[in-house]
Design an enzyme around this catalytic site. Sequence first.
Site, short mmCIF file in Angstrom:
data_model
loop_
_atom_site.label_atom_id
_atom_site.label_comp_id
_atom_site.label_asym_id
_atom_site.label_seq_id
_atom_site.Cartn_x
_atom_site.Cartn_y
_atom_site.Cartn_z
N GLU A 1 18.99 -24.27 3.81
CA GLU A 1 17.55 -24.28 4.07
C GLU A 1 16.78 -23.29 3.21
O GLU A 1 15.56 -23.36 3.09
CB GLU A 1 17.28 -23.97 5.55
CG GLU A 1 17.94 -24.93 6.51
CD GLU A 1 17.57 -26.38 6.24
OE1 GLU A 1 16.37 -26.66 6.15
OE2 GLU A 1 18.49 -27.21 6.12
N ARG B 1 17.74 -26.41 -25.87
CA ARG B 1 17.36 -27.20 -27.04
C ARG B 1 16.26 -26.54 -27.87
O ARG B 1 16.01 -26.97 -28.99
CB ARG B 1 17.01 -28.63 -26.64
CG ARG B 1 15.81 -28.76 -25.76
CD ARG B 1 15.65 -30.19 -25.26
NE ARG B 1 15.25 -31.13 -26.30
CZ ARG B 1 14.07 -31.13 -26.90
NH1 ARG B 1 13.16 -30.22 -26.60
NH2 ARG B 1 13.79 -32.02 -27.83
N PRO C 1 11.13 -23.71 -4.70
CA PRO C 1 9.88 -24.48 -4.66
C PRO C 1 8.63 -23.60 -4.67
O PRO C 1 7.55 -24.08 -5.01
CB PRO C 1 9.98 -25.25 -3.33
CG PRO C 1 11.42 -25.24 -2.96
CD PRO C 1 12.01 -24.00 -3.56
N ASP D 1 8.43 -33.08 -30.66
CA ASP D 1 8.58 -33.44 -29.25
C ASP D 1 7.26 -33.77 -28.57
O ASP D 1 6.24 -33.17 -28.88
CB ASP D 1 9.11 -32.25 -28.44
CG ASP D 1 10.59 -32.09 -28.59
OD1 ASP D 1 11.22 -32.96 -29.18
OD2 ASP D 1 11.08 -31.05 -28.11
C1 4GT Z 1 13.24 -27.78 -4.83
C2 4GT Z 1 13.22 -26.94 -5.92
C3 4GT Z 1 14.13 -25.86 -5.94
C4 4GT Z 1 14.94 -26.51 -3.86
C5 4GT Z 1 12.25 -27.18 -7.04
C6 4GT Z 1 16.61 -23.06 -1.48
C7 4GT Z 1 17.46 -24.01 -0.70
C8 4GT Z 1 15.80 -23.88 -2.43
C9 4GT Z 1 17.36 -25.35 -1.33
C10 4GT Z 1 16.58 -25.17 -2.59
N1 4GT Z 1 14.09 -27.56 -3.82
N2 4GT Z 1 14.98 -25.68 -4.92
N3 4GT Z 1 14.19 -25.01 -6.99
N4 4GT Z 1 11.30 -28.11 -6.84
N5 4GT Z 1 15.74 -26.31 -2.79
O1 4GT Z 1 12.34 -26.56 -8.08
#
Ligand code: 4GT
Length: 230
Positions: free
Chosen positions: A118, A155, A91, A170
């Site tokens: 986590e 793709r 994230p 696209d």
């Molecule tokens: C969301 C995204 C991602 C997670 C995203 C490490 C443990 C990260 C769980 C994982 N959540 N990864 N790549 N929005 N969670 O891309």
Amino acid sequence: MTSEIDIITLFPEMFTPLENSIIKRAVDNEILKIRLTQLRDFAFDKHRQVDDSPFGGGSGMVLKPEPMFRAVRHVLQNSAKTSRRIIITDPSGKTFTQAKAKELAEIDWLIFICGHYEGFDARIYELADERISIGDYVLTGGELPAMVIVDAVARMLPDVLGAADSAETDSFFDGMLSFPQYTRPRDFEGRTVPEVLLSGNHAEIKKWRQQQSLELTRKFRPDLLDGEFA
Ligand code: 4GT
């Protein structure tokens, strides 16, 4: 030349969606090679432990560094490709876009690190060249994001899509939404196909489609017009 993708994950069995349809055809035609690596195989203790509780306290488990470092070092021996990128799906990364899909499609060898639980011990990020997120929400693992990225990249590879130019029409290819498409019947319960599409006048059709793209983008995704394509 074949593009190669390695994915390091605790859940290789989650990647079965890639065994379908267009991606499967690319793999069968040797345009694309996908290898899955089970992170747990690189745990060194007898319990094959890949996660542990966080120093400093707190709930949840964190992926330990040693198995991931061992897995990445192992995977780096899978290919002799010179252009490669190690991507951690997380994230904290920049949000994935069509432009990024195009950029990654030019790289011969992509290596994905997927997290679970986590999150990662902070030292794991050192292994990656880049962090990528697929959007501002939290998932239980990096597997779905890795699949999203692999699908969008695959793709864009030459010869993956049936019609040679269909990626060029696209949505997002030119930074705008794509124009509306119609197929038979010409009249469905009184909803008719725009006359211009039946005219055979290719210049007029092209003009109509450009207008429609712009109109749809203004209406549904005006944010796309504010940026680099304004
Ligand atoms: C969301 C995204 C991602 C997670 C995203 C490490 C443990 C990260 C769980 C994982 N959540 N990864 N790549 N929005 N969670 O891309």
